[in-house]
Design a protein around this motif. Structure first.
Motif, PDB file in Angstrom:
ATOM      1  N   PRO A  20      -0.438  71.476 -41.682  1.00 51.26           N
ATOM      2  CA  PRO A  20      -1.672  70.823 -42.118  1.00 51.26           C
ATOM      3  C   PRO A  20      -1.628  70.298 -43.554  1.00 51.26           C
ATOM      4  O   PRO A  20      -2.243  69.279 -43.850  1.00 51.26           O
ATOM      5  N   CYS A  21      -0.891  70.960 -44.428  1.00 49.25           N
ATOM      6  CA  CYS A  21      -0.821  70.481 -45.819  1.00 49.25           C
ATOM      7  C   CYS A  21      -0.249  69.066 -45.868  1.00 49.25           C
ATOM      8  O   CYS A  21      -0.837  68.172 -46.476  1.00 49.25           O
ATOM      9  N   GLY A  22       0.875  68.869 -45.232  1.00 50.86           N
ATOM     10  CA  GLY A  22       1.493  67.546 -45.216  1.00 50.86           C
ATOM     11  C   GLY A  22       0.663  66.525 -44.463  1.00 50.86           C
ATOM     12  O   GLY A  22       0.544  65.370 -44.882  1.00 50.86           O
ATOM     13  N   GLU A  23       0.087  66.951 -43.336  1.00 51.55           N
ATOM     14  CA  GLU A  23      -0.728  66.030 -42.545  1.00 51.55           C
ATOM     15  C   GLU A  23      -1.953  65.560 -43.317  1.00 51.55           C
ATOM     16  O   GLU A  23      -2.283  64.372 -43.287  1.00 51.55           O
ATOM     17  N   GLU A  24      -2.610  66.451 -44.002  1.00 49.89           N
ATOM     18  CA  GLU A  24      -3.806  66.055 -44.752  1.00 49.89           C
ATOM     19  C   GLU A  24      -3.451  65.114 -45.894  1.00 49.89           C
ATOM     20  O   GLU A  24      -4.146  64.128 -46.125  1.00 49.89           O
ATOM     21  N   VAL A  25      -2.369  65.400 -46.596  1.00 47.95           N
ATOM     22  CA  VAL A  25      -1.955  64.517 -47.687  1.00 47.95           C
ATOM     23  C   VAL A  25      -1.572  63.142 -47.142  1.00 47.95           C
ATOM     24  O   VAL A  25      -1.977  62.113 -47.675  1.00 47.95           O
TER      25      VAL A  25
END
Length: 121
Positions: A20-25
């Protein structure tokens, strides 16, 4: 879900909680970057939302997301996370919501261990 070696479950749970960290960014960070330019916001925000949903349907049928219900749920989630991002002017609320959504899947992956199977066939 059937049993799986513990290392596979740990790897899947780790990906589920770090993804989720990469996806949100990647998908909603675009909206924050161009939020000051109203004319560019619409197309880029739409592109980010479509890319988010599409990334979860790259290989339909193999990931359990081939149903219409799953697609509608992801479209709704994409819209809600985007609204959270734009209203708060931060990725943190959308990231927290995304992580909370993924926690049950991570727990299930950790519970799939089968001590009798040491490797995948």
């Amino acid at each position: 879900m059937g049993p799986t070696p513990r290392t596979h479950g740990i790897a899947r749970a780790t990906i589920t909680l770090t993804g989720p960290c990469g996806e949100e960014v990647l998908f909603r960070g675009i909206a924050l970057t161009v939020a000051s330019q109203a004319s560019a916001l619409g197309p880029l925000v739409l592109l980010g939302a479509v890319a988010f949903v599409a990334s979860h349907h790259v290989s339909p049928g193999t990931n359990g997301r081939a149903s219409d219900r799953a697609l509608l749920t992801e479209i709704f989630a994409s819209a809600v996370l985007l609204i959270l991002t734009l209203l708060s002017e931060s990725l943190y609320p959308a990231l927290l919501a995304h992580l909370l959504n993924n926690v049950p899947a991570a727990v299930l992956q950790l519970q799939r261990e089968n001590k009798g199977r040491l490797s995948m066939p």
